[in-house]
Design a protein around this motif. Structure first.
Motif, PDB file in Angstrom:
ATOM      1  N   ASP A 112       0.830  -1.204   0.000  1.00  0.00           N
ATOM      2  CA  ASP A 112       0.000   0.000   0.000  1.00  0.00           C
ATOM      3  C   ASP A 112       0.865   1.254   0.000  1.00  0.00           C
ATOM      4  N   ARG A 113       0.220   2.375  -0.283  1.00  0.00           N
ATOM      5  CA  ARG A 113       0.937   3.649  -0.373  1.00  0.00           C
ATOM      6  C   ARG A 113       1.497   4.061   0.984  1.00  0.00           C
ATOM      7  N   GLN A 114       0.811   3.712   2.059  1.00  0.00           N
ATOM      8  CA  GLN A 114       1.256   4.122   3.389  1.00  0.00           C
ATOM      9  C   GLN A 114       2.614   3.526   3.728  1.00  0.00           C
ATOM     10  N   LYS A 115       2.815   2.250   3.389  1.00  0.00           N
ATOM     11  CA  LYS A 115       4.101   1.603   3.666  1.00  0.00           C
ATOM     12  C   LYS A 115       5.215   2.286   2.888  1.00  0.00           C
ATOM     13  N   SER A 117       5.259   5.381   1.825  1.00  0.00           N
ATOM     14  CA  SER A 117       5.471   6.705   2.429  1.00  0.00           C
ATOM     15  C   SER A 117       6.312   6.613   3.690  1.00  0.00           C
ATOM     16  N   GLN A 118       6.080   5.576   4.492  1.00  0.00           N
ATOM     17  CA  GLN A 118       6.828   5.412   5.739  1.00  0.00           C
ATOM     18  C   GLN A 118       8.318   5.188   5.464  1.00  0.00           C
ATOM     19  N   SER A 148       3.535  17.041   0.521  1.00  0.00           N
ATOM     20  CA  SER A 148       3.858  15.895   1.379  1.00  0.00           C
ATOM     21  C   SER A 148       4.128  14.667   0.524  1.00  0.00           C
ATOM     22  N   ASP A 150       2.854  11.671   1.046  1.00  0.00           N
ATOM     23  CA  ASP A 150       1.570  11.012   0.785  1.00  0.00           C
ATOM     24  C   ASP A 150       0.876  11.636  -0.432  1.00  0.00           C
TER      25      ASP A 150
END
Length: 346
Positions: A112-115, A117-118, A148, A150
């Motif tokens: 996913d995009r969140q991983k 971004s992290q 950002s 994200d």
């Protein structure tokens, strides 16, 4: 990459013919085709002309100085060859620490995009570079600033962020260290980014891996700054050698650009596909149409020179050394012109 350095060693074996005093035009290698010899010679002449124009601009010099073979130092070139062959390059860019994690995250279709971004946010310097490049004319998709990571991932998508990450990883390595290399570094970066975008656009037209083509499109520019810095180290160690002159730099780039690109790709652990793209550009297969990387570098080089008001190929000669049709060439050129013009305004 298994067997890669043995290939490099074979390439430099002593029984191979010695490189000619004047460098060959090896940046743009037209594919071997069944066209008449006269057409093939014409294409080779045009590619040599484009390469000379490019080096005149990159090295900020004129054709006469570039052809002055009397200022060529074979001793320095032999040392450079030795370092490339034996993995003793002092200026070889090391693999960025976050690159393996980023490549795994980007290749994971279920990720996913969140991983992603992290991982990026874990490296503040990379985060800053990504935001700068995402907002550059080469990638910006609208009038609003991307603020950002994200937002960058969301707006650009996975394919877009892959290319931004590739550029962000390489950009600090190509930043000028001092005033002596400032102009060269600036121009090499602009040239590399333009060629990479051109290769990406062409890959999309042909249904190829656009992100891989973008990344390998940046490697020749990175190899240029690497080879130039290595030459400076070599000349500094040789009594009375001084700063490498434009003839020496041009010869080194022309002879070793593809080998250096392969060495960097191997040092960074890039997938075999990337090595294959580089090899197909250096050694086009017989009776095959041009490669995406070479076509991208031809168009990118011409557009950079046009934008800088430098010596260039006439427009009617461009398509003689491309494997694109007129409509495809036009689409790629329009996209590059827009980016270059926006960059100049910015």
């Amino acid at each position: 990459m298994p067997g890669f350095f043995s290939w490099v060693a074979d390439f430099f074996k002593t029984e191979q013919p010695s490189p000619p005093p004047a460098p060959e035009a090896r940046l743009f290698n037209p594919a071997k085709t069944t066209e008449p010899a006269e057409s093939a010679e014409d294409a080779q002449s045009l590619t040599m002309q484009l390469e000379e124009n490019l080096f005149c601009w990159l090295l900020d010099t004129g054709p006469a100085r570039l052809r002055d073979e009397q200022s060529l130092s074979e001793r320095a070139l032999q040392e450079l060859e030795h370092r490339l062959t034996n993995k003793k390059m002092e200026e070889l860019p090391r693999q960025p620490m976050t690159l393996p994690m980023l490549m795994r995250a980007l290749s994971d279709e279920s990720g996913d995009r969140q991983k992603l971004s992290q991982i990026i946010l874990g490296d503040p310097s990379l985060t800053n570079q990504i935001l700068q490049i995402a907002n550059s004319p080469y990638f910006r998709t609208g009038d609003h600033t991307i603020e950002s990571v994200d937002q960058a991932v969301f707006i650009l998508g996975i394919d877009g962020i892959r290319n931004v990450i590739s550029a962000a990883v390489m950009r600090p390595m190509m930043a000028a260290r001092n005033s002596r290399e400032a102009l060269f570094a600036q121009r090499a970066w602009q040239w590399g980014l333009t060629c990479a975008r051109a290769a990406e656009f062409i890959a999309k037209l042909r249904g190829e891996d656009a992100s891989a083509c973008f990344t390998v499109g940046l490697l020749p520019a990175l190899s240029y700054i690497t080879l130039r810095r290595e030459l400076q180290q070599i000349c500094k160690a040789q009594p009375g050698a001084g700063e490498p002159n434009v003839v020496l730099v041009r010869t080194a780039l022309a002879r070793y650009q593809w080998v250096a690109s392969q060495v960097i790709a191997s040092e960074w652990g890039l997938p075999p596909k990337y090595h294959a793209y580089l090899m197909s550009a250096e050694r086009p297969a017989p009776a095959r149409e041009g490669t995406t990387l070479v076509d991208g570098m031809v168009i990118g080089s011409r557009e950079v020179l046009r934008h800088a008001h430098q010596r260039n190929l006439p427009e009617e000669d461009l398509e003689k050394i491309l494997s694109l049709d007129t409509e495809q060439t036009g689409r790629v050129r329009v996209a590059l012109k827009a980016a270059l013009s926006a960059g100049a305004r910015g």
